[in-house]
Scaffold this motif. Structure first.
Motif: not given
Ligand SMILES: Cc1ncc(COP(=O)(O)O)c(C=O)c1O
Length: 311
Positions: A264-273
Protein backbone atom coordinates in the motif's frame (compact mmCIF):
# COMPACT_ATOMS: atom_id res chain seq x y z
CA UNK A 1 0.71 30.60 5.52
CA UNK A 2 -0.97 33.37 7.42
CA UNK A 3 -4.69 33.35 6.82
CA UNK A 4 -7.59 35.41 8.05
CA UNK A 5 -10.84 33.50 7.68
CA UNK A 6 -13.00 36.61 8.18
CA UNK A 7 -12.08 38.39 4.99
CA UNK A 8 -10.46 35.40 3.27
CA UNK A 9 -7.30 37.44 2.87
CA UNK A 10 -4.50 34.89 2.72
CA UNK A 11 -0.77 35.48 2.58
CA UNK A 12 1.41 32.56 1.55
CA UNK A 13 5.17 32.43 2.00
CA UNK A 14 6.33 29.88 -0.56
CA UNK A 15 9.88 28.51 -0.62
CA UNK A 16 11.65 30.58 -3.29
CA UNK A 17 12.84 27.67 -5.41
CA UNK A 18 9.33 26.12 -5.33
CA UNK A 19 7.88 29.55 -6.26
CA UNK A 20 10.12 29.46 -9.34
CA UNK A 21 10.06 25.72 -10.13
CA UNK A 22 6.37 25.17 -9.40
CA UNK A 23 4.64 28.20 -10.97
CA UNK A 24 1.41 26.29 -11.50
CA UNK A 25 1.01 25.50 -7.79
CA UNK A 26 1.70 29.18 -7.12
CA UNK A 27 -0.93 30.30 -9.64
CA UNK A 28 -3.58 27.96 -8.25
CA UNK A 29 -3.17 29.67 -4.87
CA UNK A 30 -3.35 33.13 -6.48
CA UNK A 31 -6.47 32.09 -8.39
CA UNK A 32 -8.19 31.41 -5.07
CA UNK A 33 -7.18 34.84 -3.78
CA UNK A 34 -3.91 34.27 -1.93
CA UNK A 35 -0.99 36.62 -2.27
CA UNK A 36 2.14 34.53 -2.68
CA UNK A 37 5.60 35.78 -1.69
CA UNK A 38 8.81 33.90 -2.49
CA UNK A 39 10.69 33.18 0.75
CA UNK A 40 13.08 34.40 2.05
CA UNK A 41 11.86 37.87 1.19
CA UNK A 42 12.56 41.49 2.03
CA UNK A 43 9.01 41.81 3.43
CA UNK A 44 9.88 40.55 6.93
CA UNK A 45 12.63 41.23 9.44
CA UNK A 46 13.55 37.55 9.64
CA UNK A 47 13.56 37.26 5.83
CA UNK A 48 15.97 40.21 5.55
CA UNK A 49 18.21 38.65 8.22
CA UNK A 50 18.29 35.29 6.42
CA UNK A 51 19.03 37.03 3.09
CA UNK A 52 21.88 38.99 4.68
CA UNK A 53 23.38 35.77 6.06
CA UNK A 54 22.71 33.69 2.92
CA UNK A 55 22.65 36.07 -0.07
CA UNK A 56 20.93 34.55 -3.09
CA UNK A 57 19.57 31.57 -1.12
CA UNK A 58 16.80 29.55 -2.76
CA UNK A 59 15.07 29.21 0.62
CA UNK A 60 13.69 26.37 2.67
CA UNK A 61 10.48 25.49 4.43
CA UNK A 62 12.19 26.58 7.66
CA UNK A 63 12.67 30.12 6.27
CA UNK A 64 9.07 30.31 5.00
CA UNK A 65 7.74 29.24 8.42
CA UNK A 66 9.73 32.01 10.16
CA UNK A 67 8.38 34.66 7.79
CA UNK A 68 4.78 33.46 8.04
CA UNK A 69 4.96 33.39 11.85
CA UNK A 70 6.34 36.95 11.89
CA UNK A 71 3.54 38.24 9.66
CA UNK A 72 0.86 36.37 11.60
CA UNK A 73 2.08 37.67 14.96
CA UNK A 74 2.46 41.26 13.72
CA UNK A 75 -0.74 41.63 11.66
CA UNK A 76 -4.12 42.16 13.25
CA UNK A 77 -6.54 39.31 12.58
CA UNK A 78 -4.01 36.94 11.05
CA UNK A 79 -3.39 33.37 12.12
CA UNK A 80 -0.46 31.12 11.22
CA UNK A 81 -1.20 27.74 9.59
CA UNK A 82 1.41 25.10 8.82
CA UNK A 83 0.41 22.36 6.40
CA UNK A 84 2.77 19.63 7.58
CA UNK A 85 4.94 18.30 10.43
CA UNK A 86 2.62 19.09 13.36
CA UNK A 87 0.42 16.51 15.07
CA UNK A 88 -2.84 18.19 14.11
CA UNK A 89 -1.85 17.98 10.44
CA UNK A 90 -1.06 14.26 10.80
CA UNK A 91 -4.40 13.83 12.54
CA UNK A 92 -6.17 15.67 9.71
CA UNK A 93 -4.46 13.43 7.15
CA UNK A 94 -5.36 10.27 9.08
CA UNK A 95 -8.48 10.28 6.92
CA UNK A 96 -6.22 8.84 4.17
CA UNK A 97 -5.24 5.87 6.34
CA UNK A 98 -8.72 5.36 7.77
CA UNK A 99 -10.29 5.28 4.29
CA UNK A 100 -7.53 3.00 2.95
CA UNK A 101 -8.02 0.60 5.86
CA UNK A 102 -11.81 0.52 5.53
CA UNK A 103 -11.50 -0.15 1.78
CA UNK A 104 -8.94 -2.92 2.29
CA UNK A 105 -10.88 -4.50 5.15
CA UNK A 106 -13.99 -4.51 2.97
CA UNK A 107 -12.20 -6.63 0.41
CA UNK A 108 -10.36 -8.76 2.99
CA UNK A 109 -6.93 -7.43 1.99
CA UNK A 110 -4.17 -6.86 4.53
CA UNK A 111 -1.16 -4.83 3.39
CA UNK A 112 2.27 -6.28 4.18
CA UNK A 113 4.18 -3.09 3.39
CA UNK A 114 2.94 0.51 3.73
CA UNK A 115 4.98 3.18 2.01
CA UNK A 116 4.74 6.96 1.96
CA UNK A 117 6.88 9.89 0.92
CA UNK A 118 8.09 11.96 3.84
CA UNK A 119 8.71 15.72 3.76
CA UNK A 120 7.47 16.87 7.15
CA UNK A 121 5.68 13.55 7.61
CA UNK A 122 1.99 14.47 7.42
CA UNK A 123 0.73 12.25 4.59
CA UNK A 124 2.80 9.31 5.81
CA UNK A 125 1.67 9.84 9.41
CA UNK A 126 -1.95 9.97 8.22
CA UNK A 127 -1.64 6.94 5.96
CA UNK A 128 -0.06 4.69 8.57
CA UNK A 129 -2.10 5.84 11.57
CA UNK A 130 -4.74 3.07 11.84
CA UNK A 131 -2.24 0.39 10.85
CA UNK A 132 0.41 1.66 13.27
CA UNK A 133 -2.22 1.63 16.02
CA UNK A 134 -2.73 -2.09 15.39
CA UNK A 135 1.02 -2.68 15.36
CA UNK A 136 1.56 -0.79 18.62
CA UNK A 137 -1.26 -2.74 20.30
CA UNK A 138 0.24 -6.01 19.03
CA UNK A 139 -2.85 -6.82 16.97
CA UNK A 140 -1.15 -7.01 13.57
CA UNK A 141 2.23 -6.48 11.99
CA UNK A 142 3.10 -4.27 9.06
CA UNK A 143 6.33 -3.01 7.49
CA UNK A 144 6.27 0.80 7.27
CA UNK A 145 8.68 2.64 4.98
CA UNK A 146 9.23 6.41 4.90
CA UNK A 147 10.81 7.63 1.66
CA UNK A 148 12.78 10.86 1.59
CA UNK A 149 14.99 12.58 -0.97
CA UNK A 150 18.73 11.85 -0.79
CA UNK A 151 19.20 15.64 -0.99
CA UNK A 152 17.31 16.26 2.28
CA UNK A 153 17.80 13.07 4.30
CA UNK A 154 16.44 14.02 7.73
CA UNK A 155 15.57 10.48 8.89
CA UNK A 156 18.36 8.52 7.22
CA UNK A 157 21.23 10.92 7.99
CA UNK A 158 19.84 13.36 10.55
CA UNK A 159 20.23 13.33 14.33
CA UNK A 160 17.44 12.82 16.90
CA UNK A 161 17.60 16.00 18.92
CA UNK A 162 15.66 19.03 20.14
CA UNK A 163 15.84 21.58 17.36
CA UNK A 164 14.09 24.67 16.06
CA UNK A 165 11.24 24.04 13.64
CA UNK A 166 12.23 27.09 11.60
CA UNK A 167 15.34 28.82 10.30
CA UNK A 168 14.68 32.12 12.11
CA UNK A 169 14.49 30.19 15.42
CA UNK A 170 11.22 31.81 16.49
CA UNK A 171 9.21 28.59 16.85
CA UNK A 172 9.47 26.27 19.87
CA UNK A 173 11.98 23.43 19.96
CA UNK A 174 10.78 19.98 18.94
CA UNK A 175 12.46 16.64 19.43
CA UNK A 176 12.81 15.21 15.97
CA UNK A 177 15.20 13.83 13.41
CA UNK A 178 16.81 16.94 12.02
CA UNK A 179 19.53 18.21 9.73
CA UNK A 180 19.62 21.48 11.68
CA UNK A 181 17.23 24.40 11.19
CA UNK A 182 19.90 26.23 9.17
CA UNK A 183 20.17 23.40 6.63
CA UNK A 184 19.14 24.71 3.22
CA UNK A 185 18.43 21.85 0.81
CA UNK A 186 19.81 22.04 -2.72
CA UNK A 187 17.68 24.11 -5.11
CA UNK A 188 18.51 21.36 -7.59
CA UNK A 189 15.90 19.11 -6.04
CA UNK A 190 12.65 19.43 -7.98
CA UNK A 191 10.62 16.99 -5.93
CA UNK A 192 9.71 18.99 -2.83
CA UNK A 193 10.10 17.22 0.56
CA UNK A 194 12.55 19.89 1.63
CA UNK A 195 11.95 20.25 5.37
CA UNK A 196 15.07 20.05 7.57
CA UNK A 197 13.28 17.98 10.21
CA UNK A 198 10.57 15.37 10.53
CA UNK A 199 7.32 15.13 12.48
CA UNK A 200 8.11 14.38 16.14
CA UNK A 201 5.65 11.49 16.18
CA UNK A 202 7.19 9.83 13.13
CA UNK A 203 10.69 10.54 14.44
CA UNK A 204 9.89 8.71 17.67
CA UNK A 205 8.35 5.74 15.81
CA UNK A 206 11.42 5.55 13.59
CA UNK A 207 13.76 5.89 16.57
CA UNK A 208 11.94 3.07 18.37
CA UNK A 209 12.22 0.78 15.34
CA UNK A 210 8.54 0.73 14.30
CA UNK A 211 9.27 2.28 10.91
CA UNK A 212 12.07 2.14 8.34
CA UNK A 213 13.35 4.95 6.13
CA UNK A 214 14.93 5.00 2.69
CA UNK A 215 16.42 7.87 0.74
CA UNK A 216 16.20 8.03 -3.04
CA UNK A 217 17.77 10.19 -5.74
CA UNK A 218 15.54 12.38 -7.85
CA UNK A 219 16.37 10.98 -11.29
CA UNK A 220 15.36 7.51 -10.09
CA UNK A 221 12.18 9.07 -8.68
CA UNK A 222 11.26 10.56 -12.05
CA UNK A 223 12.05 7.25 -13.81
CA UNK A 224 9.56 5.60 -11.44
CA UNK A 225 7.04 8.41 -12.04
CA UNK A 226 7.27 7.94 -15.79
CA UNK A 227 6.92 4.17 -15.54
CA UNK A 228 3.89 4.60 -13.25
CA UNK A 229 2.28 7.13 -15.61
CA UNK A 230 2.72 4.79 -18.58
CA UNK A 231 1.38 1.72 -16.76
CA UNK A 232 -1.40 3.32 -14.68
CA UNK A 233 -2.33 6.34 -16.79
CA UNK A 234 -1.95 8.60 -13.73
CA UNK A 235 0.65 11.37 -13.72
CA UNK A 236 2.00 11.49 -10.15
CA UNK A 237 3.43 14.46 -8.24
CA UNK A 238 7.22 14.27 -7.82
CA UNK A 239 6.74 14.01 -4.04
CA UNK A 240 4.40 11.02 -4.37
CA UNK A 241 6.82 9.45 -6.82
CA UNK A 242 9.32 8.92 -4.00
CA UNK A 243 6.84 6.42 -2.55
CA UNK A 244 6.19 4.95 -6.00
CA UNK A 245 9.93 4.38 -6.52
CA UNK A 246 10.20 2.30 -3.34
CA UNK A 247 6.90 0.50 -4.03
CA UNK A 248 8.34 -0.59 -7.39
CA UNK A 249 11.62 -1.64 -5.71
CA UNK A 250 9.70 -3.76 -3.18
CA UNK A 251 7.51 -5.29 -5.90
CA UNK A 252 10.61 -6.17 -7.94
CA UNK A 253 12.13 -7.84 -4.85
CA UNK A 254 8.99 -9.99 -4.58
CA UNK A 255 9.30 -10.88 -8.25
CA UNK A 256 12.85 -12.11 -7.63
CA UNK A 257 12.06 -14.08 -4.47
CA UNK A 258 8.65 -15.34 -5.60
CA UNK A 259 7.07 -13.97 -2.40
CA UNK A 260 3.57 -12.50 -2.65
CA UNK A 261 3.11 -9.26 -0.79
CA UNK A 262 0.46 -6.57 -0.76
CA UNK A 263 1.97 -3.09 -0.96
CA UNK A 264 0.00 0.00 0.00
CA UNK A 265 1.46 3.39 -0.87
CA UNK A 266 0.23 6.98 -0.72
CA UNK A 267 -0.35 8.76 -4.01
CA UNK A 268 -0.46 12.24 -2.56
CA UNK A 269 -0.84 14.49 -5.57
CA UNK A 270 -1.05 15.12 -9.26
CA UNK A 271 2.00 15.87 -11.38
CA UNK A 272 0.19 18.29 -13.69
CA UNK A 273 1.48 21.26 -11.66
CA UNK A 274 5.06 20.00 -11.99
CA UNK A 275 5.54 19.72 -15.72
CA UNK A 276 8.61 21.97 -15.61
CA UNK A 277 10.35 19.29 -13.54
CA UNK A 278 9.13 16.57 -15.91
CA UNK A 279 10.45 18.68 -18.81
CA UNK A 280 13.86 18.89 -17.14
CA UNK A 281 13.85 15.12 -16.67
CA UNK A 282 12.85 14.46 -20.30
CA UNK A 283 15.56 16.82 -21.58
CA UNK A 284 18.19 14.99 -19.49
CA UNK A 285 18.85 18.22 -17.60
CA UNK A 286 18.02 16.74 -14.20
CA UNK A 287 20.91 15.83 -11.90
CA UNK A 288 21.19 14.31 -8.45
CA UNK A 289 22.66 16.01 -5.44
CA UNK A 290 23.64 14.24 -2.26
CA UNK A 291 25.01 16.43 0.54
CA UNK A 292 28.45 15.49 1.84
CA UNK A 293 29.05 14.79 5.53
CA UNK A 294 30.71 18.22 5.71
CA UNK A 295 27.59 19.87 4.25
CA UNK A 296 25.47 18.15 6.89
CA UNK A 297 27.86 19.06 9.69
CA UNK A 298 27.23 22.77 9.01
CA UNK A 299 23.54 22.17 9.74
CA UNK A 300 24.26 20.02 12.83
CA UNK A 301 26.50 22.79 14.22
CA UNK A 302 23.42 25.05 14.47
CA UNK A 303 21.40 22.61 16.64
CA UNK A 304 20.98 24.03 20.18
CA UNK A 305 23.56 22.69 22.58
CA UNK A 306 22.47 21.83 26.09
CA UNK A 307 22.97 18.88 28.36
CA UNK A 308 21.24 15.78 27.07
CA UNK A 309 20.63 17.15 23.58
CA UNK A 310 22.34 14.63 21.37
CA UNK A 311 24.41 16.14 18.57
C1 LIG B 1 2.10 16.40 -3.45
C2 LIG B 1 2.83 16.33 -2.14
N1 LIG B 1 2.93 15.13 -1.54
C3 LIG B 1 3.58 15.01 -0.36
C4 LIG B 1 4.18 16.09 0.24
C5 LIG B 1 4.93 15.84 1.52
O1 LIG B 1 4.52 16.48 2.64
P1 LIG B 1 4.28 15.67 3.98
O2 LIG B 1 5.52 14.91 4.30
O3 LIG B 1 3.93 16.68 4.98
O4 LIG B 1 3.14 14.75 3.70
C6 LIG B 1 4.12 17.35 -0.36
C7 LIG B 1 4.76 18.51 0.28
O5 LIG B 1 4.80 19.61 -0.17
C8 LIG B 1 3.42 17.48 -1.59
O6 LIG B 1 3.36 18.66 -2.22
Amino acid sequence: MACSYLDLDCKVYMVKCSYEQKPFRREVMRTYGASVTPSPSETTEVGRKILAEHPGTSGSLGCAISEAVEVATHTEGYRYVLGSVLNQVLLHQSIIGVEAKIAMDKYGIKPDIIIGCAGGGSNLGGLISPFMGEKLRGEADYQFIAVEPASCPSLTRGVFAYDFCDTGMVCPLAKMYTLGSGFIPSANHAGGLRYHGMSSTLSQLYHDGYMEARSVEQTSVFEAAEQFARVEGILPAPESSHAIKVAIDEAMKCKETGEEKTILFGLTGTGYFDMLAYEKFHNNEMTDYIPTDEDLQTGFDGIPKFEGNMV
